[in-house]
Design a protein around this motif. Structure first.
Motif, short mmCIF file in Angstrom:
data_model
loop_
_atom_site.label_atom_id
_atom_site.label_comp_id
_atom_site.label_asym_id
_atom_site.label_seq_id
_atom_site.Cartn_x
_atom_site.Cartn_y
_atom_site.Cartn_z
N CYS A 24 -6.32 -4.01 -20.69
CA CYS A 24 -6.36 -2.71 -19.58
C CYS A 24 -6.53 -4.07 -18.36
O CYS A 24 -6.98 -4.46 -18.09
CB CYS A 24 -7.06 -1.63 -20.01
N GLY A 25 -5.20 -3.19 -17.39
CA GLY A 25 -5.79 -4.76 -16.42
C GLY A 25 -5.52 -3.29 -15.11
O GLY A 25 -4.65 -2.50 -15.11
N LYS A 26 -6.29 -3.33 -14.21
CA LYS A 26 -6.09 -2.68 -13.43
C LYS A 26 -5.89 -3.55 -11.66
O LYS A 26 -6.61 -4.04 -11.19
CB LYS A 26 -7.44 -1.51 -13.01
N GLY A 27 -4.87 -2.84 -11.01
CA GLY A 27 -4.22 -3.59 -9.94
C GLY A 27 -3.80 -3.42 -9.38
O GLY A 27 -2.70 -2.60 -9.03
N GLN A 28 -3.35 -4.04 -8.32
CA GLN A 28 -1.93 -3.35 -7.38
C GLN A 28 -0.71 -3.67 -8.33
O GLN A 28 -0.45 -4.83 -8.87
CB GLN A 28 -1.46 -4.49 -5.98
N ALA A 29 0.18 -2.59 -7.96
CA ALA A 29 1.94 -2.51 -9.16
C ALA A 29 2.83 -3.03 -8.44
O ALA A 29 3.34 -2.96 -8.69
CB ALA A 29 2.03 -1.63 -9.53
N GLY A 30 2.74 -3.98 -7.52
CA GLY A 30 4.16 -4.01 -6.46
C GLY A 30 4.81 -4.77 -7.19
O GLY A 30 4.44 -5.66 -7.86
N LEU A 31 5.89 -4.93 -6.27
CA LEU A 31 6.54 -6.20 -7.32
C LEU A 31 6.40 -6.26 -8.23
O LEU A 31 6.61 -7.78 -8.75
CB LEU A 31 6.38 -7.45 -6.10
N LYS A 41 1.65 -9.30 -8.90
CA LYS A 41 0.47 -9.55 -8.49
C LYS A 41 -0.78 -9.62 -9.76
O LYS A 41 -1.46 -9.76 -10.00
CB LYS A 41 0.03 -8.59 -7.70
N LEU A 42 -0.52 -7.45 -10.35
CA LEU A 42 -1.34 -8.54 -11.68
C LEU A 42 -1.45 -8.61 -12.76
O LEU A 42 -2.76 -9.35 -12.74
CB LEU A 42 -0.93 -6.43 -11.76
N TRP A 43 0.09 -8.90 -12.85
CA TRP A 43 0.02 -10.26 -14.48
C TRP A 43 -0.22 -11.36 -13.55
O TRP A 43 -1.06 -12.51 -14.61
CB TRP A 43 1.40 -10.12 -14.60
N ARG A 49 -3.72 -13.68 1.12
CA ARG A 49 -4.34 -12.35 1.11
C ARG A 49 -4.96 -12.21 -0.57
O ARG A 49 -4.40 -12.29 -0.86
CB ARG A 49 -3.83 -10.87 1.63
N GLU A 50 -5.95 -11.93 0.03
CA GLU A 50 -6.62 -11.96 -1.97
C GLU A 50 -6.25 -10.30 -2.61
O GLU A 50 -7.19 -9.51 -1.43
CB GLU A 50 -8.45 -12.39 -2.03
N SER A 51 -5.93 -10.87 -3.63
CA SER A 51 -5.90 -9.18 -4.62
C SER A 51 -7.00 -9.93 -5.03
O SER A 51 -6.41 -10.40 -6.02
CB SER A 51 -4.17 -9.64 -4.76
N PHE A 52 -7.06 -7.96 -5.92
CA PHE A 52 -7.99 -8.05 -7.46
C PHE A 52 -7.74 -7.83 -8.60
O PHE A 52 -7.16 -6.92 -8.36
CB PHE A 52 -9.79 -7.25 -6.21
N SER A 53 -8.07 -7.97 -9.14
CA SER A 53 -7.77 -6.85 -10.60
C SER A 53 -8.98 -7.39 -11.31
O SER A 53 -9.82 -7.72 -11.24
CB SER A 53 -6.46 -8.11 -11.50
N ILE A 76 -13.76 -8.20 -16.79
CA ILE A 76 -14.33 -8.99 -15.42
C ILE A 76 -13.37 -8.61 -14.29
O ILE A 76 -11.89 -8.24 -14.40
CB ILE A 76 -12.86 -10.17 -16.39
N GLN A 77 -13.46 -8.60 -13.33
CA GLN A 77 -12.64 -9.37 -12.34
C GLN A 77 -12.29 -10.41 -11.30
O GLN A 77 -13.72 -11.49 -11.22
CB GLN A 77 -13.96 -8.35 -10.93
N ILE A 78 -10.85 -10.09 -11.41
CA ILE A 78 -10.59 -11.26 -10.84
C ILE A 78 -9.37 -11.59 -9.48
O ILE A 78 -9.11 -10.35 -9.51
CB ILE A 78 -9.51 -11.70 -12.01
N GLY A 79 -10.23 -12.30 -8.84
CA GLY A 79 -9.83 -12.31 -7.15
C GLY A 79 -8.08 -13.57 -7.12
O GLY A 79 -9.01 -14.81 -7.29
N ALA A 80 -7.39 -12.71 -6.53
CA ALA A 80 -6.24 -14.19 -6.55
C ALA A 80 -5.69 -14.06 -5.27
O ALA A 80 -4.89 -12.81 -4.92
CB ALA A 80 -4.83 -14.64 -7.66
#
Length: 518
Positions: free
Chosen positions: A128-135, A139-141, A94-98, A79-83
């Motif tokens: 498994c989650g793939k996305g931005q790991a900052g903060l 943003k991923l969770w 801004r949209e962040s994709f996971s 699943i590709q999710i945009g938040a």
């Protein structure tokens, strides 16, 4: 994972409920909850995930959640999710994709993680989650991974009553090793670490991972991360230790070239004993020539460089000879200073140097380093030696660097060749399967390759030329010498511990004293 085999249609239930719940949330959340949610009737999802999501963002600007892509297979779903999030200090969204991947696998699958210890007929449901790991991975969770996990948890029901267990896999292990040997933590352990304010967890392979990235929740204000690797104030500075670190070279008198260069340290000044890595002076490539001293060359001399009191650069001053070694099982050997050169040499031209006998080694006033058999995990260490990798305008292999330097790191593991959590032993050009202690012992006695009995694993940059260099703790004592680098992770290296070196030193002392008494 679970002790009992899961129902045959469990993945079908998970997919159905997961797609229903994500669709409901994506359609009815647009910064605020538009209306009440209706969840899958047969496997209802509670409002906990949605309420937690909304509560977590009550003080920050966030837009809607979008499902961009869904791909289903029989036993997995992607699943590709945009938040949309507002960056810190900005109002623009801004949209962040996971990308979330869910799959049901058994221990035979190449995708299965941490297969050691899995019982027969058990399976793992991988999320498994793939996305931005900052903060801390916020943003991923909060951009989809948390929603997916909560939906799956409600579908499976209570962990303990259904025989399921929840575990977290080290992301650093997944990045550097095969998934089957990745380290894991129990979910309760991660949660406890988060609740007690522990900002980082270290896996069995020594990787330090952000606790909040692992669990996605920051229940307490983060405390400043501890600094276990580099203490604020070292007990003994490197400048006070370098005089005991020596430069070891193998000089070919016939070809007039230095064919091998490494580092070492003086361990006994009365007898002039030096410890260095075995592969500096021996052929360690697996095969017929394994263990050949001086790489099979005849007209060679082992030369030793030391740092004079009035200088920071080593000069070649001594000649030495091999005394003891156990090259099949210990990548270390003991040398004895036998004579000195007529004059100090500050280059590699040693052809005109005559040997001058040493009547009393005490008169040389050499500095030595103390050794210790004790060490602790996460203990900060420094590896000292002479970098031969080539720096600045100096070309690798065309000169001998005589300026000592060091690299900082920490101890992450003690490794023995009968450990059951590593399936093979890396060696110089070979790999030996570990089946049992008896089979390994038999292999050691008649081997044409290097099989270490014991090693210390250190997370530290590996520098060419530091082989044989001492690994020093904060007190200035040697815990081992550098042997080799990990072929996959260059930040991970292996030491020959002093527990393996001291028997060689004892044997060398006995051998030399017997010769002197004749």
């Amino acid at each position: 994972g679970g002790e009992n085999a899961p129902p045959y249609n469990i993945m079908e239930h998970i997919m159905t409920c997961l797609l229903h719940d994500l669709n409901e949330f994506a359609n009815h959340y647009n910064g605020t909850l538009v209306r009440s949610l209706h969840h899958a009737k047969s496997y209802p999802l509670t409002l906990s995930s949605m309420n937690s999501f909304i509560d977590a963002h009550c003080e920050e600007k966030i837009g809607r959640i979008r499902i961009h892509q869904v791909v289903c297979w029989k036993l997995c779903i992607m699943i590709q999710i945009g938040a949309t999030f507002a960056e810190p200090g900005q109002s623009e969204l801004r949209e962040s994709f996971s990308e979330i991947f869910v799959s049901l696998v058994d221990e035979q699958s190449s995708h299965c993680v941490a297969t050691r210890g899995m019982k027969s007929r058990t399976k793992r449901l991988l999320v498994c989650g793939k996305g931005q790991a900052g903060l801390h991975g916020k943003k991923l969770w909060k951009g989809g991974l948390g929603l997916v996990l909560d939906s799956i948890r409600e579908t499976l029901g209570d962990d303990h009553s259904k025989g399921y267990s929840r575990e977290v896999v080290c992301p650093e292990c997944l990045a550097h090793f095969h998934p089957s040997v990745a380290s894991i933590w129990s979910w309760d352990h991660v949660q406890t670490a988060n609740e007690t304010g522990n900002a980082g967890l270290r896996c069995s392979r020594g990787h330090l991972v952000d606790t909040y990235l692992l669990c996605g929740v920051c229940n307490v204000l983060p405390k400043p991360a501890p600094e276990p690797l580099i203490p604020a104030r070292l007990h003994k500075p490197v400048s006070k230790l370098l005089s005991g670190v020596v430069l070891v070279g193998l000089w070919d008198s016939k070809s007039q070239e230095m064919i091998s260069v490494g580092s070492g340290f003086l361990v006994e000044r009365k007898l002039g004993l030096i410890v260095t890595a075995g592969h500096v002076l021996f052929d360690m490539e697996a095969g017929q020539n394994f263990g050949t001293p001086y790489f099979g060359r005849k007209d060679v001399k082992v030369v030793i460089g030391v740092i004079p009191n009035d200088s920071s650069t080593a000069v070649f001053r001594y000649y030495s000879e091999l005394v003891t070694h156990d090259i099949r099982n210990v990548d270390a050997c003991v040398l004895r200073i036998t004579s000195r050169m007529k004059e100090d040499v500050d280059g590699i031209s040693l052809c005109d140097q005559n040997e001058v006998p040493i009547d009393n080694m005490k008169d040389e006033k050499l500095d030595y380093l103390k050794t210790t058999k004790t060490f602790e995990l996460e203990e900060g260490v420094r590896i000292l030696g002479y970098n031969q990798g080539g720096e600045g305008v100096l070309e690798k292999g065309k000169h001998v660097n005589r300026c000592a330097d060091f690299a900082k790191g920490y101890i992450c593991r003690r490794f023995t060749n009968v450990d059951d959590d590593d399936s093979s032993i890396s060696s110089f050009g070979s790999s030996i399967s570990v089946k049992s202690e008896s089979s390994v012992t038999a292999s050691m006695s008649n081997s044409t390759c290097y099989i270490p009995r014991e090693e210390i694993v250190v997370i530290c940059p590996t520098i060419s030329g530091h082989s044989g260099g001492p690994c020093i703790n904060d007190e200035g004592k040697v815990v081992g010498i550098l042997s080799r680098a990990d072929p996959v992770d260059r930040q991970r290296c292996y030491l020959v511990p002093t527990t393996e070196i001291k028997p060689l030193i004892t044997k060398a002392k006995t051998t030399i004293r017997c010769l002197l008494n004749k």
